[in-house]
Scaffold this motif. Structure first.
Motif, PDB file in Angstrom:
ATOM      1  N   PHE A 446      32.197  21.801  79.944  1.00 25.46           N
ATOM      2  CA  PHE A 446      31.893  21.485  81.364  1.00 25.46           C
ATOM      3  C   PHE A 446      32.245  22.321  82.380  1.00 25.46           C
ATOM      4  O   PHE A 446      33.390  23.161  82.226  1.00 25.46           O
ATOM      5  CB  PHE A 446      32.309  19.891  81.513  1.00 25.46           C
ATOM      6  N   ILE A 453      26.934  21.892  82.291  1.00 28.79           N
ATOM      7  CA  ILE A 453      27.274  22.329  81.174  1.00 28.79           C
ATOM      8  C   ILE A 453      26.906  23.539  80.571  1.00 28.79           C
ATOM      9  O   ILE A 453      25.622  24.109  80.881  1.00 28.79           O
ATOM     10  CB  ILE A 453      26.711  21.242  80.058  1.00 28.79           C
ATOM     11  N   SER A 467      24.082  18.367  83.963  1.00 27.93           N
ATOM     12  CA  SER A 467      24.677  17.413  83.136  1.00 27.93           C
ATOM     13  C   SER A 467      24.065  16.204  83.448  1.00 27.93           C
ATOM     14  O   SER A 467      23.942  15.127  82.555  1.00 27.93           O
ATOM     15  CB  SER A 467      26.129  17.185  83.091  1.00 27.93           C
TER      16      SER A 467
END
Length: 736
Positions: A446, A453, A467
């Motif tokens: 992350f 991501i 994400s």
């Protein structure tokens, strides 16, 4: 064979029909074609969108055992029960060259790293090297006296290691086809062989119930054979390379001393074949698992079993310790993972059940949850109660890894199915679409704000994703070989990647554009970090160097920071000079590196000059060769010391206070004289044991220094006339 829409469950196109059982199928890298193979003696290529067959079938004379695309997707390689491997033009369906025949059976062909060549071998006792473009044989046939089980290229692609039913492993020169050393002889068929990572040692195991170590340069056996009572299934080194764990059809694990081949302690006994074994973090315990449906814990020093067996209903596939080493997590072919008390062997809570064989398992950071994955899914469990949290997290192939988000509310998984996926940790529901690569995904992280991501893959790319939506941000970040790792810069505006293609690269995280040129090493890059101010990049590599780069321009700053290697005389556990790691000092003015050349070294980050001598560990004997690897190094909090640890069985502290000081600072000279030289005058002999320098001592260390300082005996070297401080700094370095 049928293709389905994963979101709707609707079949895409018509069924992909063979005339016999379909043995396997793979997508092409661009996902637009499907390659299948079957008992009907053919492999076939299909349009993934329509299900229509592309070109003619690729025909063998018996069942087809496997098929692969070349990396550029222009060639297809098939192998069959008819004892042949065949190369095909993927666009035309035309066979390239003749069939590569090896008797009744052929092992899965092996491409060279650059895909320009491939190896075939089999029951006819031969291995052959072929040109991928033309299908023509390259060089001589490599001949054993009986069936060849398998073969591998060496890391530099210049030699081939083969092993055979004839009781030998053999090392061959690719260019000439000549054997490089005499055959490495066992008394029965050799079932496995590996190079050490530095390619200097070959480890073989055999039906003759032994494991043997060989010098790859001479073919001479190192030490005695390591003997079991039945066929040896595999062998591994301990972390420090001083011990070898072997496991066998005789239902035992055995521990051996690498330098002399003597067994350490009694055999560790299971009731059936042992599939694996590992040391605990502190190397004091051994955890083994077996087809007898148990994992077992052993005292590594005495060989005594600790507690009762940890029982599954079928073979155990793997086992790990919890972070605190008090619990053991196992997973097996019975479709369960199980948690155990490491001290008593008691099972903690119920079995964690899947519908298929469980391939892996990990603890969450806080050790409160367990994440498992199998052929059917990944699943999240409460470690205290054994209750599944939410629904299964499903991929289409084995899940390679998984991490929690910073707030522990989401789970990020990545898989051999060429995707990474994001899941709601509470419900197990997938968040957004799969994040797709063209080959296996190596890792994922992350961003700091958890809104993006970053993934990296065997497909030679890293990719950035939203994400929330799963949409890819910008183009793929492309290398020419597998990407080993990737990190965000502190401000998240740049991405640093490093790869097997011998480069690190810097990218704009907003646009995907590459910043500046590639940061080039001569071999695979092992790691990379930003400096604290994000203005420099430090990389380190298998080429034996660390290098500093301007993060804005990509220009190398100063010379490469080189380690030695000593290739001809010593063996390191991986590469003879590979740099294992590198860090900046807290003030970013120094760089600390450590290597397989048995040293850690300190460098001036501004100039690239080495400061003081190398911090050297000892070499440990392994037969006629040596282990010379430094495994790690850190600065002390006050930056006055360095702590290093090594395969020589020691950790060592080094005084670097003066090496960390700025020699141009006004107080430096006075401090140097008062502390390093203890305020001493130069004497013809060091009459005071606190005095570090005497003229005769200088003679022994540096004959060029003695004439400069001689004649000042009895004088305070810190007082006028000025001493040549460059010389004193050199002496400080010699004494450090």
């Amino acid at each position: 064979m049928r293709l389905w829409d994963a979101a709707t469950g609707v079949q895409i196109g018509s069924a992909l029909k063979h005339d016999g059982r379909v043995r396997g199928a793979v997508f092409s890298a661009d996902q637009r074609r499907i390659l299948t193979w079957s008992d009907d003696r053919t492999a076939r290529l299909w349009d993934a969108a329509t299900g229509v067959q592309i070109g003619p079938a690729f025909k063998h004379d018996r069942e087809v055992n496997g098929a692969v695309f070349s990396d550029d997707q222009r060639r297809i390689l098939t192998w069959s029960e008819d004892g042949t491997a065949r190369l095909w033009d993927a666009a035309k369906g035309v066979q390239i060259g003749s069939a590569h025949t090896h008797g009744r059976a052929v092992f899965p062909p092996v491409f060279s790293d650059d895909q320009s060549r491939f190896l075939t071998g089999g029951d006819d006792g031969t291995v052959r090297v072929w040109d991928t473009a033309t299908g023509a044989q390259i060089g001589r046939t490599l001949t054993h006296d009986r069936s060849v089980y398998d073969a591998v290229f060496s890391a530099d692609q210049r030699s081939i290691l083969t092993w055979s039913e004839d009781g030998t492993a053999r090392l061959w020169d690719v260019a000439s086809g000549a054997q490089i050393v005499p055959p490495l002889k066992h008394d029965k068929g050799v079932h496995g062989a590996v190079f050490s990572a530095d390619q200097h040692i070959i480890l073989t195991w055999s039906d003759d119930d032994t494991v043997r170590l060989w010098d790859a340069a001479s073919g001479v056996q190192i030490g005695s054979a390591l003997k079991h009572d039945e066929r040896v299934r595999s062998a591994v080194f301990s972390a420090d390379q001083q011990r070898i764990l072997t496991f066998s059809g005789d239902d035992t694990v055995r521990v051996w001393h690498t330098p002399n081949g003597t067994q350490i302690g009694p055999s560790l006994k299971h009731d059936w074949e042992v599939d694996g074994a590992v040391f605990s973090t502190d190397q004091q315990r051994i955890l083994s698992w077996s087809k007898d449906g148990t994992a077992r814990l052993w005292d590594a020093a005495t060989g005594v079993q600790i507690g009762p067996p940890l029982k599954h209903d079928k073979a155990v596939n793997g086992a790990v310790f919890s972070t605190d080493q008090y619990r053991i997590l196992t997973w097996g072919q019975d479709g369960t993972a199980r948690l155990w008390e490491a001290t008593t062997g008691a099972q903690i809570g119920p079995a964690l059940r899947h519908d298929e064989v469980v391939n892996g398992a990990v603890f969450s950071v806080d050790q409160h949850r367990i994440l498992t994955w199998s052929g059917d899914s990944a699943r999240l469990w409460d470690a205290a109660t054994g209750v599944q949290i939410g629904s299964a997290l499903k991929h289409d192939k084995a899940v390679s890894g998984a991490v929690f988000s910073a707030d522990q509310r989401r789970i990020l998984t990545w898989s051999d199915d060429r995707t990474a996926r994001l899941w709601d940790a509470a419900t197990g529901v997938q968040i957004g679409p799969a994040l797709k690569h063209y080959r296996e995904v190596n890792g994922a992280v992350f961003s700091a704000d958890q809104r993006r991501i970053l993934t990296w893959s065997e497909d030679s790319t890293a990719r950035l994703w939203d994400s929330a939506t799963g949409a890819q941000f910008g183009p793929a970040l492309k290398h020419s070989r597998s990407v080993n790792g990737a990190v965000f810069s502190a401000d998240q505006r740049r991405i640093l990647t490093w790869s097997e293609d011998s480069t690190a690269r810097l990218w704009d995280s907003a646009t995907g554009a590459q910043f500046g040129p590639a940061l080039k090493h001569d071999r695979e890059v092992n790691g990379a970090v930003f400096s604290t101010d994000q203005q420099r990049i430090l990389t380190w590599s298998k080429d034996g160097t660390a290098r500093m780069w301007d993060a804005t321009t990509g220009a190398q700053i100063g010379p490469a920071l080189k380690h030695d290697g000593e290739v001809s005389a010593y063996w390191a556990p991986q590469d003879h000079k590979e740099v294992n790691g590198a860090v900046f000092s807290a003030d970013q003015r120094r760089v600390l590196t450590w290597s397989h050349d048995s040293t850690a070294r300190l460098w001036d980050a501004a100039t690239g000059a080495q400061i003081g001598p190398a911090m050297r560990h000892d070499r440990r004997a392994v037969g006629s060769l040596f282990l010379i690897n430094v495994n790690g190094a850190v600065f002390s909090a006050d930056q006055h010391r360095v702590l290093t640890w090594s395969v020589d069985g020691t950790a060592r502290q080094w005084d670097i206070e003066w090496a960390m000081r700025n020699p141009t600072a006004p107080e430096f000279i006075g401090d140097l004289c008062r502390k390093k030289l203890a305020g001493a005058s130069l004497q013809s002999e060091p009459i005071d044991p606190n005095r570090r320098v005497g003229v005769r001592h200088i003679d022994a260390v540096d004959i060029a220094a003695a004439p400069i300082l001689r004649g000042r005996e009895g004088q305070d070297v810190c007082a006028p006339p000025p001493t040549k401080w460059a010389l004193l700094l050199y002496l400080v370095g010699m004494a450090m």
